[in-house]
Write a protein that holds these residues in place. Structure first.
Motif, PDB file in Angstrom:
ATOM      1  N   LEU A  15      -4.877  10.489 -10.847  1.00  0.00           N
ATOM      2  CA  LEU A  15      -5.848  10.302  -9.953  1.00  0.00           C
ATOM      3  C   LEU A  15      -7.076  10.944  -9.809  1.00  0.00           C
ATOM      4  O   LEU A  15      -7.690  10.213  -9.990  1.00  0.00           O
ATOM      5  CB  LEU A  15      -4.786  10.453  -8.487  1.00  0.00           C
ATOM      6  CG  LEU A  15      -5.426   9.515  -7.796  1.00  0.00           C
ATOM      7  CD1 LEU A  15      -5.514   8.320  -7.415  1.00  0.00           C
ATOM      8  CD2 LEU A  15      -4.576  10.306  -6.120  1.00  0.00           C
ATOM      9  N   PHE A  16      -7.143  12.081 -10.432  1.00  0.00           N
ATOM     10  CA  PHE A  16      -8.530  12.721 -10.239  1.00  0.00           C
ATOM     11  C   PHE A  16      -9.218  12.782 -11.313  1.00  0.00           C
ATOM     12  O   PHE A  16     -10.519  12.567 -12.006  1.00  0.00           O
ATOM     13  CB  PHE A  16      -7.660  14.467 -10.271  1.00  0.00           C
ATOM     14  CG  PHE A  16      -8.923  15.647 -10.085  1.00  0.00           C
ATOM     15  CD1 PHE A  16      -9.575  15.646  -9.559  1.00  0.00           C
ATOM     16  CD2 PHE A  16      -9.314  15.986 -11.516  1.00  0.00           C
ATOM     17  CE1 PHE A  16     -10.599  16.415  -9.311  1.00  0.00           C
ATOM     18  CE2 PHE A  16      -9.951  16.745 -11.624  1.00  0.00           C
ATOM     19  CZ  PHE A  16     -10.981  16.933 -10.229  1.00  0.00           C
ATOM     20  N   VAL A  17      -8.937  12.276 -12.467  1.00  0.00           N
ATOM     21  CA  VAL A  17      -8.872  12.082 -13.234  1.00  0.00           C
ATOM     22  C   VAL A  17     -10.106  10.335 -13.610  1.00  0.00           C
ATOM     23  O   VAL A  17     -11.085  10.461 -13.866  1.00  0.00           O
ATOM     24  CB  VAL A  17      -8.216  12.021 -14.831  1.00  0.00           C
ATOM     25  CG1 VAL A  17      -9.220  11.638 -16.024  1.00  0.00           C
ATOM     26  CG2 VAL A  17      -8.193  13.294 -15.197  1.00  0.00           C
ATOM     27  N   MET A  35       0.601  -1.099  -0.053  1.00  0.00           N
ATOM     28  CA  MET A  35      -0.382   0.145  -0.198  1.00  0.00           C
ATOM     29  C   MET A  35       1.127   1.338   0.262  1.00  0.00           C
ATOM     30  O   MET A  35       0.971   2.307  -0.626  1.00  0.00           O
ATOM     31  CB  MET A  35      -0.690  -0.305   1.237  1.00  0.00           C
ATOM     32  CG  MET A  35      -2.014  -1.009   0.837  1.00  0.00           C
ATOM     33  SD  MET A  35      -3.302  -1.091   2.782  1.00  0.00           S
ATOM     34  CE  MET A  35      -4.032   0.633   2.294  1.00  0.00           C
ATOM     35  N   GLY A  36       1.989   1.337   0.507  1.00  0.00           N
ATOM     36  CA  GLY A  36       2.543   2.456   0.797  1.00  0.00           C
ATOM     37  C   GLY A  36       3.481   2.637  -0.352  1.00  0.00           C
ATOM     38  O   GLY A  36       3.703   3.767  -1.039  1.00  0.00           O
ATOM     39  N   GLN A  37       4.094   1.772  -1.167  1.00  0.00           N
ATOM     40  CA  GLN A  37       4.674   2.062  -2.274  1.00  0.00           C
ATOM     41  C   GLN A  37       3.452   2.636  -3.022  1.00  0.00           C
ATOM     42  O   GLN A  37       3.900   3.169  -4.616  1.00  0.00           O
ATOM     43  CB  GLN A  37       5.564   0.366  -2.988  1.00  0.00           C
ATOM     44  CG  GLN A  37       6.096   0.149  -2.000  1.00  0.00           C
ATOM     45  CD  GLN A  37       7.921   1.270  -1.952  1.00  0.00           C
ATOM     46  OE1 GLN A  37       8.116   1.773  -2.713  1.00  0.00           O
ATOM     47  NE2 GLN A  37       8.209   1.787  -0.709  1.00  0.00           N
ATOM     48  N   TYR A  38       2.655   1.674  -3.928  1.00  0.00           N
ATOM     49  CA  TYR A  38       1.272   1.923  -4.583  1.00  0.00           C
ATOM     50  C   TYR A  38       0.427   3.269  -4.289  1.00  0.00           C
ATOM     51  O   TYR A  38       0.737   3.627  -5.498  1.00  0.00           O
ATOM     52  CB  TYR A  38      -0.180   1.134  -4.459  1.00  0.00           C
ATOM     53  CG  TYR A  38      -1.013   1.318  -5.064  1.00  0.00           C
ATOM     54  CD1 TYR A  38      -0.939   0.842  -6.431  1.00  0.00           C
ATOM     55  CD2 TYR A  38      -2.216   2.848  -4.618  1.00  0.00           C
ATOM     56  CE1 TYR A  38      -2.546   1.840  -7.002  1.00  0.00           C
ATOM     57  CE2 TYR A  38      -3.149   2.778  -5.532  1.00  0.00           C
ATOM     58  CZ  TYR A  38      -3.400   2.189  -7.051  1.00  0.00           C
ATOM     59  OH  TYR A  38      -4.524   1.908  -7.598  1.00  0.00           O
ATOM     60  N   MET A  39       0.293   3.773  -3.239  1.00  0.00           N
ATOM     61  CA  MET A  39       0.382   5.399  -2.643  1.00  0.00           C
ATOM     62  C   MET A  39       1.654   6.559  -3.020  1.00  0.00           C
ATOM     63  O   MET A  39       1.826   7.171  -3.732  1.00  0.00           O
ATOM     64  CB  MET A  39       0.265   5.591  -1.405  1.00  0.00           C
ATOM     65  CG  MET A  39      -0.829   5.024  -0.633  1.00  0.00           C
ATOM     66  SD  MET A  39      -2.729   5.345  -1.700  1.00  0.00           S
ATOM     67  CE  MET A  39      -2.631   6.895  -1.762  1.00  0.00           C
ATOM     68  N   LYS A  40       2.796   5.856  -3.273  1.00  0.00           N
ATOM     69  CA  LYS A  40       3.615   7.038  -4.059  1.00  0.00           C
ATOM     70  C   LYS A  40       3.648   7.030  -5.218  1.00  0.00           C
ATOM     71  O   LYS A  40       3.770   8.194  -5.380  1.00  0.00           O
ATOM     72  CB  LYS A  40       4.828   6.394  -3.572  1.00  0.00           C
ATOM     73  CG  LYS A  40       5.374   6.549  -1.399  1.00  0.00           C
ATOM     74  CD  LYS A  40       6.665   5.754  -1.654  1.00  0.00           C
ATOM     75  CE  LYS A  40       6.628   5.424   0.110  1.00  0.00           C
ATOM     76  NZ  LYS A  40       8.554   5.306   0.282  1.00  0.00           N
TER      77      LYS A  40
END
Length: 261
Positions: free
Chosen positions: A25-27, A11-16
């Motif tokens: 991400l917004f689109v 999860m940490g790597q994914y969010m980075k």
């Protein structure tokens, strides 16, 4: 604890990775929001012509739709198996997965997770709060725990069905897939089952129990006493279907022979 540690690191790597491309991400979130808005508009259009649909009011239907969005968002975030056949079987990536000392299904869930899909639960919660106030629904302290339990049950039902479908690829590696059709069928769970023919009602309850993802658990909060029994069965059905899916997955992995190249 080992699996929890691996999950947190993923999860940490994914969010980075995702935060490096904030516009994308917004689109993605905006496109999901627009898709939900289309479904919401459809319901509003339907009820602009009729005050009741088989005894269900507009606000009750909206509440069911809002609840449905929450387990669906969690499912979409962690169980993206729609391209499992093409990526892991046809292209042979399953061979790579099986060389690691972590359960293969757990690895694929981590590799395919899309945490931004969790934002899809926000409109669902907003709809539930707004419609709940219009319906003057009363809640008890334990309803929050019941909500979490019912959402988890709904997620497990979704996961169980789609994991089971993915296991077909272990035995038949053709490129065709019934995943898109099943995604369309799952949308029936966000409407009251008593508006359907009894055959469809039976299928949505006991064969492909998508009704336990939306209408049955939502009925608990709407105080629809005729559906209370079904609502309480949601976690049981979820655990059962997920357990069956894991057993089918393990059987498929044992059957799997690799790509041969």
């Amino acid at each position: 604890m080992f699996y929890v540690s691996v999950f947190v690191q993923y999860m940490g790597q994914y969010m980075k990775t995702k935060l490096q491309y904030r516009a994308d991400l917004f689109v993605e979130w905006l496109s999901d929001l627009m898709a939900q808005a289309v479904n919401l508009i459809f319901l509003l259009v339907v009820f602009s012509h009729t005050p009741l649909l088989h005894g269900w009011s507009r606000d009750e239907m909206l509440f069911i739709y809002g609840f449905f969005l929450v387990p669906y968002a969690v499912f979409a975030a962690f169980f993206n198996l729609w391209d499992f056949n093409e990526r892991y079987i046809v292209q042979g990536e399953m061979d790579r997965v099986l060389t690691r000392p972590v359960h293969s299904l757990f690895q694929i869930i981590l590799e395919r997770m899309e945490l931004e899909s969790l934002l899809g639960a926000v409109p669902g919660l907003v709809i539930m709060v707004y419609v709940g106030s219009r319906l003057s629904l009363s809640f008890h302290w334990y309803d929050a725990l019941m909500f979490i339990l019912l959402v988890v049950g709904g997620v497990l039902i979704y996961a169980g069905i789609f994991i089971s479908l993915a296991t077909i690829s272990f035995f038949a590696d053709a490129r065709t897939s019934i995943m898109p059709m099943m995604y369309n069928i799952s949308s029936y769970g966000r409407y009251p089952v008593d508006i359907y023919h009894r055959v469809i009602r039976y299928i949505l309850t006991w064969v492909l129990p998508f009704a336990f993802v939306g209408v049955y658990p939502a009925s608990y909060f709407l105080r629809k006493e005729e559906w209370y029994g079904y609502a309480f069965f949601t976690p049981v059905v979820g655990a059962l279907f997920f357990a069956i899916a894991v057993m089918l997955w393990n059987a498929g992995v044992r059957w799997y022979r690799g790509t041969g190249s």
